[in-house]
Design a protein around this motif. Sequence first.
Motif, PDB file in Angstrom:
ATOM      1  N   ALA A  24       6.519 -18.846  -6.851  1.00 55.58           N
ATOM      2  CA  ALA A  24       7.068 -19.973  -7.609  1.00 55.58           C
ATOM      3  C   ALA A  24       6.352 -20.210  -8.940  1.00 55.58           C
ATOM      4  CB  ALA A  24       7.037 -21.248  -6.767  1.00 55.58           C
ATOM      5  N   ASP A  25       5.091 -19.836  -9.055  1.00 58.79           N
ATOM      6  CA  ASP A  25       4.346 -20.043 -10.301  1.00 58.79           C
ATOM      7  C   ASP A  25       4.682 -19.012 -11.374  1.00 58.79           C
ATOM      8  OD1 ASP A  25       3.083 -22.220  -9.199  1.00 58.79           O
ATOM      9  OD2 ASP A  25       1.267 -21.116  -8.641  1.00 58.79           O
ATOM     10  N   TYR A  26       5.403 -17.963 -11.002  1.00 57.67           N
ATOM     11  CA  TYR A  26       5.698 -16.879 -11.938  1.00 57.67           C
ATOM     12  C   TYR A  26       7.014 -17.106 -12.673  1.00 57.67           C
ATOM     13  CZ  TYR A  26       1.890 -14.079 -10.112  1.00 57.67           C
ATOM     14  OH  TYR A  26       0.653 -13.620  -9.775  1.00 57.67           O
ATOM     15  N   THR A  27       7.026 -16.785 -13.952  1.00 58.94           N
ATOM     16  CA  THR A  27       8.258 -16.715 -14.721  1.00 58.94           C
ATOM     17  C   THR A  27       8.859 -15.351 -14.426  1.00 58.94           C
ATOM     18  OG1 THR A  27       7.295 -18.064 -16.474  1.00 58.94           O
ATOM     19  CG2 THR A  27       9.250 -16.753 -17.047  1.00 58.94           C
ATOM     20  N   ILE A  28      10.107 -15.309 -14.015  1.00 65.80           N
ATOM     21  CA  ILE A  28      10.777 -14.047 -13.690  1.00 65.80           C
ATOM     22  C   ILE A  28      11.761 -13.742 -14.822  1.00 65.80           C
ATOM     23  CG2 ILE A  28      12.139 -12.781 -11.988  1.00 65.80           C
ATOM     24  CD1 ILE A  28       9.473 -13.875 -10.836  1.00 65.80           C
ATOM     25  N   VAL A  29      11.625 -12.558 -15.434  1.00 72.20           N
ATOM     26  CA  VAL A  29      12.544 -12.136 -16.483  1.00 72.20           C
ATOM     27  C   VAL A  29      13.066 -10.743 -16.143  1.00 72.20           C
ATOM     28  CG1 VAL A  29      11.497 -13.546 -18.290  1.00 72.20           C
ATOM     29  CG2 VAL A  29      10.714 -11.215 -17.956  1.00 72.20           C
ATOM     30  N   THR A  30      14.252 -10.432 -16.640  1.00 72.41           N
ATOM     31  CA  THR A  30      14.839  -9.120 -16.380  1.00 72.41           C
ATOM     32  C   THR A  30      15.230  -8.446 -17.683  1.00 72.41           C
ATOM     33  OG1 THR A  30      17.057 -10.049 -16.115  1.00 72.41           O
ATOM     34  CG2 THR A  30      15.755  -9.796 -14.118  1.00 72.41           C
ATOM     35  N   GLY A  31      15.038  -7.144 -17.704  1.00 68.29           N
ATOM     36  CA  GLY A  31      15.527  -6.328 -18.798  1.00 68.29           C
ATOM     37  C   GLY A  31      14.804  -6.449 -20.123  1.00 68.29           C
ATOM     38  N   GLU A  42       4.652 -18.410 -20.904  1.00 67.31           N
ATOM     39  CA  GLU A  42       5.461 -17.765 -19.874  1.00 67.31           C
ATOM     40  C   GLU A  42       4.604 -17.179 -18.746  1.00 67.31           C
ATOM     41  OE1 GLU A  42       9.250 -15.715 -21.661  1.00 67.31           O
ATOM     42  OE2 GLU A  42       7.490 -15.187 -22.875  1.00 67.31           O
ATOM     43  N   LEU A  43       3.311 -17.055 -18.967  1.00 70.97           N
ATOM     44  CA  LEU A  43       2.429 -16.424 -17.982  1.00 70.97           C
ATOM     45  C   LEU A  43       2.027 -17.410 -16.906  1.00 70.97           C
ATOM     46  CD1 LEU A  43       0.205 -14.392 -20.440  1.00 70.97           C
ATOM     47  CD2 LEU A  43       2.135 -13.558 -19.094  1.00 70.97           C
ATOM     48  N   PRO A  44       1.865 -16.954 -15.673  1.00 68.80           N
ATOM     49  CA  PRO A  44       2.052 -15.590 -15.181  1.00 68.80           C
ATOM     50  C   PRO A  44       3.540 -15.222 -15.159  1.00 68.80           C
ATOM     51  CG  PRO A  44       1.607 -17.027 -13.333  1.00 68.80           C
ATOM     52  CD  PRO A  44       1.478 -17.862 -14.584  1.00 68.80           C
ATOM     53  N   LEU A  45       3.799 -13.934 -15.302  1.00 69.72           N
ATOM     54  CA  LEU A  45       5.161 -13.465 -15.499  1.00 69.72           C
ATOM     55  C   LEU A  45       5.400 -12.162 -14.742  1.00 69.72           C
ATOM     56  CD1 LEU A  45       7.090 -13.450 -18.753  1.00 69.72           C
ATOM     57  CD2 LEU A  45       6.635 -11.252 -17.731  1.00 69.72           C
ATOM     58  N   ILE A  46       6.633 -11.996 -14.278  1.00 71.04           N
ATOM     59  CA  ILE A  46       7.081 -10.730 -13.707  1.00 71.04           C
ATOM     60  C   ILE A  46       8.302 -10.285 -14.502  1.00 71.04           C
ATOM     61  CG2 ILE A  46       8.004  -9.532 -11.678  1.00 71.04           C
ATOM     62  CD1 ILE A  46       6.457 -11.631  -9.961  1.00 71.04           C
ATOM     63  N   ASN A  47       8.182  -9.125 -15.151  1.00 71.99           N
ATOM     64  CA  ASN A  47       9.270  -8.552 -15.935  1.00 71.99           C
ATOM     65  C   ASN A  47       9.875  -7.399 -15.141  1.00 71.99           C
ATOM     66  OD1 ASN A  47      11.011  -7.839 -18.050  1.00 71.99           O
ATOM     67  ND2 ASN A  47       9.483  -6.532 -19.015  1.00 71.99           N
TER      68      ASN A  47
END
Length: 156
Positions: A24-31, A42-47
């Motif tokens: 839940a603490d992560y920003t999730i982005v795609t592409g 935006e951090l922490p982040l998963i791209n």
Amino acid sequence: MPDPAITKVEVAMGAVLDAYVPLADYTIVTGRDPSEAFDSTELPLINIYTESQQFSLDGEQHQTLHDCRTNFEILENDLTPGVMSKKLQTAAAHIVAAFAADRTLGNRLQDLQELDLAPPSDTGRDVAGASLQYSVQFYTPRGDHFTIVGHGGLTF
């Protein structure tokens, strides 16, 4: 114009991680291009992005099998770059757990398997990170890389 099938897969993967409470603490982005700069807010982040796709003909069904290498780039700003910290390893373990419950991604995929965990490529960012790579397989109709043909002939 419709989204390509692999974009639909990345978006569905992002939705799974968005709904997974331990992340839940992560920003999730795609592409997003992995060389693109990220705002520190935006951090922490998963791209989530796909590095490669290979295609083969499934002659019996006259469909194309897509075999993709999709990366989950985990970025943190308070860790040492180049070090596979416990925090990064834990985030990767949560990604694996989130997909373990449904490796077909709602019947879209033939298979979804984790391959490896490594530091991401050097992009000059001043953040710590790790890249979890998955093998992602799904079918599309021949000549149509926009429509996913899932289990039981369902289309997405």
